[in-house]
Design a protein around this motif. Sequence first.
Motif, PDB file in Angstrom:
ATOM      1  N   HIS A   9       0.837  -1.202   0.000  1.00 22.51           N
ATOM      2  CA  HIS A   9       0.000   0.000   0.000  1.00 22.51           C
ATOM      3  C   HIS A   9       0.875   1.257   0.000  1.00 22.51           C
ATOM      4  O   HIS A   9       0.612   2.209  -0.748  1.00 22.51           O
ATOM      5  CB  HIS A   9      -0.929  -0.022   1.216  1.00 22.51           C
ATOM      6  CG  HIS A   9      -1.792   1.179   1.330  1.00 22.51           C
ATOM      7  ND1 HIS A   9      -2.822   1.436   0.455  1.00 22.51           N
ATOM      8  CD2 HIS A   9      -1.774   2.219   2.196  1.00 22.51           C
ATOM      9  CE1 HIS A   9      -3.405   2.583   0.788  1.00 22.51           C
ATOM     10  NE2 HIS A   9      -2.788   3.071   1.843  1.00 22.51           N
ATOM     11  N   GLU A  10       1.932   1.261   0.822  1.00 21.82           N
ATOM     12  CA  GLU A  10       2.831   2.411   0.864  1.00 21.82           C
ATOM     13  C   GLU A  10       3.572   2.593  -0.458  1.00 21.82           C
ATOM     14  O   GLU A  10       3.743   3.722  -0.926  1.00 21.82           O
ATOM     15  CB  GLU A  10       3.837   2.260   2.001  1.00 21.82           C
ATOM     16  CG  GLU A  10       3.240   2.489   3.371  1.00 21.82           C
ATOM     17  CD  GLU A  10       4.280   2.343   4.455  1.00 21.82           C
ATOM     18  OE1 GLU A  10       4.590   3.371   5.092  1.00 21.82           O
ATOM     19  OE2 GLU A  10       4.787   1.223   4.623  1.00 21.82           O
ATOM     20  N   LEU A  11       4.000   1.503  -1.050  1.00 20.68           N
ATOM     21  CA  LEU A  11       4.668   1.587  -2.353  1.00 20.68           C
ATOM     22  C   LEU A  11       3.713   2.146  -3.413  1.00 20.68           C
ATOM     23  O   LEU A  11       4.110   2.958  -4.250  1.00 20.68           O
ATOM     24  CB  LEU A  11       5.181   0.214  -2.785  1.00 20.68           C
ATOM     25  CG  LEU A  11       6.396  -0.301  -2.022  1.00 20.68           C
ATOM     26  CD1 LEU A  11       6.711  -1.727  -2.448  1.00 20.68           C
ATOM     27  CD2 LEU A  11       7.588   0.610  -2.245  1.00 20.68           C
ATOM     28  N   ASN A  12       2.485   1.701  -3.364  1.00 25.78           N
ATOM     29  CA  ASN A  12       1.475   2.203  -4.299  1.00 25.78           C
ATOM     30  C   ASN A  12       1.278   3.699  -4.105  1.00 25.78           C
ATOM     31  O   ASN A  12       1.222   4.459  -5.077  1.00 25.78           O
ATOM     32  CB  ASN A  12       0.169   1.441  -4.114  1.00 25.78           C
ATOM     33  CG  ASN A  12      -0.839   1.797  -5.171  1.00 25.78           C
ATOM     34  OD1 ASN A  12      -0.483   2.105  -6.301  1.00 25.78           O
ATOM     35  ND2 ASN A  12      -2.101   1.758  -4.806  1.00 25.78           N
ATOM     36  N   PRO A  18       4.935  10.808  -4.723  1.00 24.72           N
ATOM     37  CA  PRO A  18       5.970  10.742  -3.684  1.00 24.72           C
ATOM     38  C   PRO A  18       5.832  11.825  -2.616  1.00 24.72           C
ATOM     39  O   PRO A  18       6.112  11.587  -1.452  1.00 24.72           O
ATOM     40  CB  PRO A  18       7.271  10.912  -4.452  1.00 24.72           C
ATOM     41  CG  PRO A  18       6.953  10.643  -5.870  1.00 24.72           C
ATOM     42  CD  PRO A  18       5.502  10.929  -6.053  1.00 24.72           C
ATOM     43  N   TYR A  19       5.374  13.009  -3.010  1.00 23.99           N
ATOM     44  CA  TYR A  19       5.216  14.090  -2.044  1.00 23.99           C
ATOM     45  C   TYR A  19       4.145  13.761  -1.019  1.00 23.99           C
ATOM     46  O   TYR A  19       4.313  13.997   0.176  1.00 23.99           O
ATOM     47  CB  TYR A  19       4.889  15.409  -2.750  1.00 23.99           C
ATOM     48  CG  TYR A  19       6.012  15.910  -3.608  1.00 23.99           C
ATOM     49  CD1 TYR A  19       7.170  16.414  -3.035  1.00 23.99           C
ATOM     50  CD2 TYR A  19       5.923  15.871  -4.986  1.00 23.99           C
ATOM     51  CE1 TYR A  19       8.213  16.871  -3.813  1.00 23.99           C
ATOM     52  CE2 TYR A  19       6.960  16.322  -5.775  1.00 23.99           C
ATOM     53  CZ  TYR A  19       8.100  16.819  -5.186  1.00 23.99           C
ATOM     54  OH  TYR A  19       9.129  17.268  -5.962  1.00 23.99           O
ATOM     55  N   GLU A  24       2.839  12.538   4.441  1.00 21.75           N
ATOM     56  CA  GLU A  24       2.056  11.691   5.335  1.00 21.75           C
ATOM     57  C   GLU A  24       2.972  10.994   6.338  1.00 21.75           C
ATOM     58  O   GLU A  24       2.617  10.822   7.496  1.00 21.75           O
ATOM     59  CB  GLU A  24       1.254  10.669   4.536  1.00 21.75           C
ATOM     60  CG  GLU A  24       0.210   9.972   5.370  1.00 21.75           C
ATOM     61  CD  GLU A  24      -0.700   9.114   4.533  1.00 21.75           C
ATOM     62  OE1 GLU A  24      -0.743   7.897   4.788  1.00 21.75           O
ATOM     63  OE2 GLU A  24      -1.366   9.667   3.634  1.00 21.75           O
ATOM     64  N   LYS A  25       4.169  10.602   5.893  1.00 17.35           N
ATOM     65  CA  LYS A  25       5.138   9.983   6.796  1.00 17.35           C
ATOM     66  C   LYS A  25       5.625  10.998   7.834  1.00 17.35           C
ATOM     67  O   LYS A  25       5.800  10.667   9.001  1.00 17.35           O
ATOM     68  CB  LYS A  25       6.352   9.453   6.016  1.00 17.35           C
ATOM     69  CG  LYS A  25       6.104   8.171   5.319  1.00 17.35           C
ATOM     70  CD  LYS A  25       6.008   7.107   6.365  1.00 17.35           C
ATOM     71  CE  LYS A  25       5.900   5.751   5.724  1.00 17.35           C
ATOM     72  NZ  LYS A  25       5.459   4.756   6.665  1.00 17.35           N
ATOM     73  N   ILE A  26       5.892  12.211   7.419  1.00 17.10           N
ATOM     74  CA  ILE A  26       6.442  13.236   8.312  1.00 17.10           C
ATOM     75  C   ILE A  26       5.391  13.758   9.294  1.00 17.10           C
ATOM     76  O   ILE A  26       5.619  13.814  10.497  1.00 17.10           O
ATOM     77  CB  ILE A  26       7.025  14.417   7.501  1.00 17.10           C
ATOM     78  CG1 ILE A  26       8.185  13.947   6.633  1.00 17.10           C
ATOM     79  CG2 ILE A  26       7.462  15.568   8.404  1.00 17.10           C
ATOM     80  CD1 ILE A  26       9.369  13.413   7.392  1.00 17.10           C
ATOM     81  N   TYR A  27       4.222  14.172   8.765  1.00 16.89           N
ATOM     82  CA  TYR A  27       3.211  14.832   9.595  1.00 16.89           C
ATOM     83  C   TYR A  27       2.129  13.894  10.113  1.00 16.89           C
ATOM     84  O   TYR A  27       1.518  14.172  11.134  1.00 16.89           O
ATOM     85  CB  TYR A  27       2.538  15.966   8.815  1.00 16.89           C
ATOM     86  CG  TYR A  27       3.482  17.073   8.455  1.00 16.89           C
ATOM     87  CD1 TYR A  27       3.950  17.951   9.415  1.00 16.89           C
ATOM     88  CD2 TYR A  27       3.906  17.253   7.149  1.00 16.89           C
ATOM     89  CE1 TYR A  27       4.820  18.979   9.091  1.00 16.89           C
ATOM     90  CE2 TYR A  27       4.773  18.278   6.815  1.00 16.89           C
ATOM     91  CZ  TYR A  27       5.231  19.130   7.783  1.00 16.89           C
ATOM     92  OH  TYR A  27       6.086  20.136   7.458  1.00 16.89           O
TER      93      TYR A  27
END
Length: 96
Positions: A9-12, A18-19, A24-27
């Motif tokens: 799911h994350e790869l998709n 990519p942004y 989403e990973k950061i915030y």
Amino acid sequence: MAKETLSAHELNKYTYCPYQWYYEKIYGRAELRRMRKEYLEELGLEDSTTANFIRGEAFHRKLYRQYRLRRLLGKIALLALLVLILIFWVMQYVHV
């Protein structure tokens, strides 16, 4: 401890944008929603559907104005060319 593997799911999500994946990973998803809501409130809009509609409408209005302006300038250029041709044609017969 941070997760070291990525799910399908994350790869998709990453291949889609990519942004979006990075932010989403950061915030985190909840913080991004809060930031988006705050942004829309600053613009005086209630939800993203309305915001997208208003931006799209403004885009098309601007595009149509540019289209009409180009058509008008094209007609003016054509008229000027016809007037110049007429002037040169008349001048040929006046000098003869």
